[in-house]
Each structure stands twice: as C-alpha cells, then as structure tokens.
Design a protein around this motif. Sequence first.
Motif, mmCIF file in Angstrom:
data_model
loop_
_atom_site.group_PDB
_atom_site.id
_atom_site.type_symbol
_atom_site.label_atom_id
_atom_site.label_comp_id
_atom_site.label_asym_id
_atom_site.label_seq_id
_atom_site.Cartn_x
_atom_site.Cartn_y
_atom_site.Cartn_z
ATOM 1 N N TYR A 32 0.830 -1.199 0.000
ATOM 2 C CA TYR A 32 0.000 0.000 0.000
ATOM 3 C C TYR A 32 0.870 1.256 0.000
ATOM 4 O O TYR A 32 0.616 2.217 -0.748
ATOM 5 C CB TYR A 32 -0.923 -0.007 1.216
ATOM 6 N N LYS A 33 1.908 1.244 0.814
ATOM 7 C CA LYS A 33 2.822 2.394 0.851
ATOM 8 C C LYS A 33 3.513 2.581 -0.496
ATOM 9 O O LYS A 33 3.702 3.709 -0.970
ATOM 10 C CB LYS A 33 3.851 2.194 1.964
ATOM 11 N N SER A 34 3.871 1.484 -1.140
ATOM 12 C CA SER A 34 4.507 1.578 -2.465
ATOM 13 C C SER A 34 3.535 2.134 -3.491
ATOM 14 O O SER A 34 3.916 2.904 -4.375
ATOM 15 C CB SER A 34 5.002 0.193 -2.906
ATOM 16 N N GLY A 35 2.267 1.737 -3.385
ATOM 17 C CA GLY A 35 1.263 2.275 -4.286
ATOM 18 C C GLY A 35 1.097 3.766 -4.123
ATOM 19 O O GLY A 35 0.972 4.512 -5.102
ATOM 20 N N LYS A 36 1.104 4.234 -2.897
ATOM 21 C CA LYS A 36 1.023 5.674 -2.637
ATOM 22 C C LYS A 36 2.237 6.392 -3.212
ATOM 23 O O LYS A 36 2.106 7.473 -3.820
ATOM 24 C CB LYS A 36 0.926 5.931 -1.135
ATOM 25 N N ASP A 37 3.420 5.810 -3.045
ATOM 26 C CA ASP A 37 4.635 6.421 -3.596
ATOM 27 C C ASP A 37 4.536 6.573 -5.109
ATOM 28 O O ASP A 37 5.054 7.541 -5.675
ATOM 29 C CB ASP A 37 5.854 5.573 -3.237
ATOM 30 N N ARG A 38 3.882 5.621 -5.761
ATOM 31 C CA ARG A 38 3.717 5.689 -7.210
ATOM 32 C C ARG A 38 2.924 6.926 -7.618
ATOM 33 O O ARG A 38 3.216 7.566 -8.618
ATOM 34 C CB ARG A 38 3.027 4.422 -7.697
ATOM 35 N N PHE A 39 1.930 7.283 -6.832
ATOM 36 C CA PHE A 39 1.131 8.468 -7.121
ATOM 37 C C PHE A 39 1.888 9.744 -6.764
ATOM 38 O O PHE A 39 1.786 10.749 -7.472
ATOM 39 C CB PHE A 39 -0.193 8.417 -6.350
ATOM 40 N N ASP A 40 2.638 9.709 -5.671
ATOM 41 C CA ASP A 40 3.383 10.895 -5.245
ATOM 42 C C ASP A 40 4.433 11.311 -6.262
ATOM 43 O O ASP A 40 4.806 12.476 -6.330
ATOM 44 C CB ASP A 40 4.061 10.626 -3.895
ATOM 45 N N GLY A 41 4.907 10.382 -7.054
ATOM 46 C CA GLY A 41 5.984 10.694 -7.988
ATOM 47 C C GLY A 41 5.533 11.153 -9.355
ATOM 48 O O GLY A 41 6.365 11.213 -10.277
ATOM 49 N N ARG A 42 4.266 11.524 -9.512
ATOM 50 C CA ARG A 42 3.760 11.914 -10.830
ATOM 51 C C ARG A 42 3.273 13.354 -10.821
ATOM 52 O O ARG A 42 2.397 13.728 -10.043
ATOM 53 C CB ARG A 42 2.621 10.967 -11.246
ATOM 54 N N ASN A 43 3.836 14.134 -11.750
ATOM 55 C CA ASN A 43 3.503 15.556 -11.803
ATOM 56 C C ASN A 43 2.048 15.794 -12.173
ATOM 57 O O ASN A 43 1.451 16.803 -11.787
ATOM 58 C CB ASN A 43 4.411 16.277 -12.797
ATOM 59 N N ALA A 44 1.455 14.886 -12.953
ATOM 60 C CA ALA A 44 0.081 15.075 -13.422
ATOM 61 C C ALA A 44 -0.949 14.697 -12.372
ATOM 62 O O ALA A 44 -2.150 14.803 -12.612
ATOM 63 C CB ALA A 44 -0.152 14.264 -14.695
#
Length: 508
Positions: free
Chosen positions: A346-358
């Motif tokens: 779950y934390k990795s999934g959140k990190d995936r969203f945090d790293g996107r400018n859009a």
Amino acid sequence: MDGATPFTPHGKHLIAGEWVAGEATFTSEPAHGDAHDYSVGTPAHVEAAVTAAEEAFWTYGYTTREERAKFLNTIADEIEARGEQITAIGTSETGLPEVRLNGERGRTTGQLRMFADHILKGDYLDRRHDEALPDRQPLPRPDIKMVQRPIGPVAVFGASNFPLAFSTAGGDTAAALAAGCPVVVKGHSAHPGTGEIVADAIKAAVEKCGMPKGVFSLVQGGTRETGQTLVQHPLIKAVGFTGSLGGGRALFDLCAQRDEPIPFFGELGSVNPMFVLPEAAKARGEEIGKGWAGSLTMGAGQFCTNPGIAVVERGDAGDAFVAAAAEALKGVDAQTMLTDGIADAYKSGKDRFDGRNAVKPVLATESEGRTASPNLYETDADAYLQDHALGEEVFGPLGLVVRVSGPEEMTTLAKGFEGQLTATIHMDDGDTAVAKGLVPVLERKAGRLLVNGFPTGVEVCDAMVHGGPYPASTNFGATSVGTLSIRRFLRPVAYQNMPDAILPGDLA
C-alpha cells in the motif's frame, strides 16, 4: 464443540483425512495475540493430496445430489459449531474486527447451504433430451441426452483478504464440492490457523457423512514451488484463485503450458470505477462524496470491489464532491492491514502516485507499520489515459478522482479502462441520456454494473456476477460468487442411444 474453549493450532496439513506434519515450519505473523508454527507445504504433500482426491472422485463424483447437499449442510453446521473459536483466531491473525469475521462466517455457511439447495433443485444440470426419430428422412436421428458432469479434482487457493468466504471452505470450495469435485486447498499463510480450524470442520463433516477421505485436503502455506506443483499436477482439472495480478497471471500461464491445459479461474484485480453524472453531482455531490469515502475505507480498502477511482466533471459540483470526500476521509483513523506485506505494498502504491507531476494530492497521509491511513489524489482524463500505472490497483484506502470536461470525455475515459469487476453510475433522472451512452461501454468493461450505490458488498445469490474481462479475472464467462459459479467445475456430456440402466443418475 464448546466454542468458548480456546483453539490451539497444531500446525499440520490435512491430507485425506489425516493430519500430516513436515520437516520445515513457518511462523504466523498475527496482528495481535500469539504466533504459532505451521508445517510448510511441499510438492510431496501436494502429490499425496491430489492422488487421494483423484481416488475419491470415483466415489464422490457419482454421489447423489441429496448426499452432497447433506454434506454441504453438515460442513456449515460444523463451522457454526466452532464459531467463537474461528472468530477468535481469525481476528488475531488478520486484525479484522469481530463483527466482520462473524458476518463473513455467516456468508461462508450461507454459501454452503445455498449450494445445497441449488443442486437439489437440479436446474444447474441443464438437462436436454432429443428423442430418437427413427423414421426421419433422409437419415434417422438417434436418441441423445445431455447433462452437466463434474470435471474431477479442483485446486483452490485461499485469499488473503477473506479468511473464510474466499478461502478453505469459501465459495470456490463450496461450488466444487456441490458439483461433485474433490478439492485440494492451498492455504494462505496470512491466516493458517483459521484455515486449520475450518479444515477440521470439513474433516468432521466427511466422517459424519461417510464421504471418501480424499474429498478434501488442506496444504498449508509453502514455497512458490508448492503452488506451481499443484496447478501443474496432471490430475488437477481446474483451479480457483483470488489474489494479485502478478501471482495469478504466473499460475494462469502455468495452467496454459501444461501438456493438458486446464481452466484457471482467477480473480486478479480491479479499480472499480465510479462515474458521477452531472445532475447527480449538482443535486447530491457532497452526499455521494461522503458515501464514496466510506466505501473506499471499508475494511482498510482491502476489498476486491473497492471503488478506487471516481470520475466527475470539472466545475463547482465536482469540487464539492471532492471536498466532501476529502473531509470524510480525514475523519477515518488508521486501520490494521491483513499482513505486513500488504501494508508495504500500500505504501509503495502511494509512492507511485506521489511521484507523478500530473497527479495532485488532495489528502496525503503517512502510514506506519501494519496500519493504513486514507489518501486521495486528483488528475484529469488526458493524464490518466496516457499513464497506464494510474489504472493499476492500489490495495488499500487510496482514491483517485479523474476530472473530465463533460459527458463526451467521460465516455472516452470509460473506453480506456481495462476489465473490471464492477462499474458504478451515480445518476438522477436528468442524467438518463448520458447514462444510456455509458452503459454499452461499461458492460463491455465489467461483470457487474451498479446505479446509485457502492460496489463493496457482494450479494451471494443466483444473479450475481463476480468476475469480468481481464485483468479483473482470467475467464470473462465465469463468476466466483453466486450459484452460476458451479458451472466452472462442470462439463457437458452427451449420451447417445444409451440404456437408462447405465445412464448417470441425474438422467435416468
């Protein structure tokens, strides 16, 4: 059995009516309470279980529907007799609350009893009869009868998020046993004690009903080799699986690569998009936003029907929807997740969203240890359609709002979704025309369409479809919930000019 007596697991496999240990062990990782050691499943355990299942099929596959119905009801009785013990160890292992485990136990026994009633009615057999026409010209027609017959031993993989309803005696097992197929369960290491006590209930039912001992076996968690051995065993005729896309796809490929390919009925992943149409957003956007937050965080978001994506127009009504959802999510406390691994994912999934400018964070939180706190993000249709990763399931209480310019872009976005278990439309009377345009798209994308509701909570009934196009499941023509799920473990057989004396009992 006295439900108040604490249950202490012995950590063994149940193979053909006997509790069997092994050399290696693993230790459970409960959310709270005592950890226990369990025997690690091996290919040798699988071999013994599957061989016993094949031997049992020559008897069990030819039992009457009345005998199997009694067996299913007895399993339900034995599970209910252990109810308090099941809840105690289930809450310890998973961190799920007692009320959830009690409800899931009721669903589990309800499924067993539902299938008992279903097979007694006999409609599932789809019996057909074309009588002989000996005088037909230019050629006579033979007498042909058809009926659905059980396929043989079935492998079932327990699910992490449903320790009862989708595991040892869950829907896959109930459907297979109802069809006349012996079952070998590969237990999930997240709740091995729960699996053991439910297996003990099935063992008791086997003995009470005089069923062949190999009709059910439980092989506890093991290495990947154990699961691979199970799906590749030549005596296994179908596989039921609920789990991750990666793990399920790997097993699916193994089934397809066998010398005799077999069906793999896998439920793999879904973001379950929810479309809030313009008039509904204007009239009750805040209410829908609050409801979405509740569905998104139910059970820490650990449901396969969790509505991870909401689609709404830009503008004031859409803003109100997002604000209401964010405010409701702020009031949700951190919740315990099923395993440390799921919490890390779950934390990795959140990190995936945090790293996107859009992608814009609307509510960003940090989750500690085995707990999960809700998160909410926002993007637009163009960004979503250009970034495949935004459509990948995040198993937990994370929501993504996709803003669109209007109904036309909403339909374009819907066409860009992959296969889903569910798709939801929130609409008022003024949205009918828009909804009519969406439905033909969504019915090609999902197995279940909802209006003005939330997909968490799957009714167990005749009409339910819990499946969908890939990657929601590996077989779009099947369901893992409801009475139709029995068809996964049957195949049609035609009998031509066969005397009644040697026909299957369901045709004679």
